[in-house]
Enzyme design. Structure first.
Site, PDB file in Angstrom:
ATOM      1  N   GLU A   3      77.901  -4.570  88.363  1.00 18.86           N
ATOM      2  CA  GLU A   3      76.633  -4.899  87.709  1.00 18.86           C
ATOM      3  C   GLU A   3      76.482  -6.235  88.319  1.00 18.86           C
ATOM      4  OE1 GLU A   3      74.575  -5.656  83.509  1.00 18.86           O
ATOM      5  OE2 GLU A   3      76.627  -5.440  83.675  1.00 18.86           O
TER       6      GLU A   3
ATOM      7  N   HIS B 284      92.991 -11.034  85.108  1.00 18.25           N
ATOM      8  CA  HIS B 284      92.113 -10.394  86.171  1.00 18.25           C
ATOM      9  C   HIS B 284      91.844  -8.854  85.621  1.00 18.25           C
ATOM     10  CE1 HIS B 284      96.637  -9.435  87.038  1.00 18.25           C
ATOM     11  NE2 HIS B 284      96.116  -8.402  87.177  1.00 18.25           N
TER      12      HIS B 284
ATOM     13  N   ASN C  56      97.408   1.204  97.344  1.00 16.43           N
ATOM     14  CA  ASN C  56      98.870   1.997  97.498  1.00 16.43           C
ATOM     15  C   ASN C  56      98.880   2.733  98.845  1.00 16.43           C
ATOM     16  OD1 ASN C  56     100.050   1.574  94.994  1.00 16.43           O
ATOM     17  ND2 ASN C  56      98.364   2.679  94.286  1.00 16.43           N
TER      18      ASN C  56
ATOM     19  N   HIS D 252      82.287  -0.987  84.425  1.00 17.23           N
ATOM     20  CA  HIS D 252      81.814  -1.738  85.733  1.00 17.23           C
ATOM     21  C   HIS D 252      82.323  -3.109  85.548  1.00 17.23           C
ATOM     22  CE1 HIS D 252      78.792  -2.673  82.761  1.00 17.23           C
ATOM     23  NE2 HIS D 252      78.679  -3.932  83.232  1.00 17.23           N
TER      24      HIS D 252
ATOM     25  N   GLU E  60      91.596  -7.657  90.831  1.00 20.49           N
ATOM     26  CA  GLU E  60      92.883  -7.551  91.799  1.00 20.49           C
ATOM     27  C   GLU E  60      92.607  -5.940  92.623  1.00 20.49           C
ATOM     28  OE1 GLU E  60      97.434  -5.722  91.015  1.00 20.49           O
ATOM     29  OE2 GLU E  60      96.364  -6.888  89.810  1.00 20.49           O
TER      30      GLU E  60
END
Length: 139
Positions: free
Chosen positions: A116, A5, A59, A73, A55
């Site tokens: 994008e 990820h 916080n 990107h 992900e």
């Protein structure tokens, strides 16, 4: 080796979900609150492609993040770039680089992460209003 990820830190969980889930169309794969670490993790993926996830890390304690453009990107192939851009606009998202060429567009998340969008299978024929739209801001 297997790609897992990409992690992006976010400042507003609900605004980010409205962008990534509702406007961009990603599906929430899992969401986990970690009270001891004071953060929430949300994993999302394009429909039917859960192997490539983003992900979102929220916080709980406010923190300023800089360098979003330095990140580069995220990129997604879409079935219909015009319909995707229209859906994003309908959700209030600015199309920073419109798909004038029928192939590529850029938008930004609420945390200024560049996204994008690429037309799957090659460019679509250029059409209005996209052909006449100018770039907005940086992408």
């Amino acid at each position: 080796m297997k790609y897992l990820h990409t992690m992006v830190r976010i400042t507003d969980l609900e605004a980010s979900l409205r962008f990534y889930r509702d406007a961009l169309g990603l599906e929430v794969i899992s969401q986990k609150e970690v009270p001891q670490g004071r953060y929430t993790l949300v994993f999302l993926a394009a429909p039917g492609d859960s192997a490539a996830q983003v992900e979102l890390t929220f916080n709980w304690d406010p923190e300023a993040y800089t360098g979003g453009r330095n990140f580069g990107h995220l990129a997604y192939a879409v079935d219909d770039i015009y319909a995707t851009c229209q859906r994003l606009m309908d959700h209030g998202v600015t199309i920073n680089r419109p798909p004038r060429d029928g192939r590529m567009a850029f938008v930004r998340s609420p945390d200024n992460i560049s996204i994008e969008l690429l037309q799957a299978g090659g460019a679509r024929p250029p059409v209005e209003p996209w052909v006449s739209m100018q770039n907005v801001g940086s992408w």
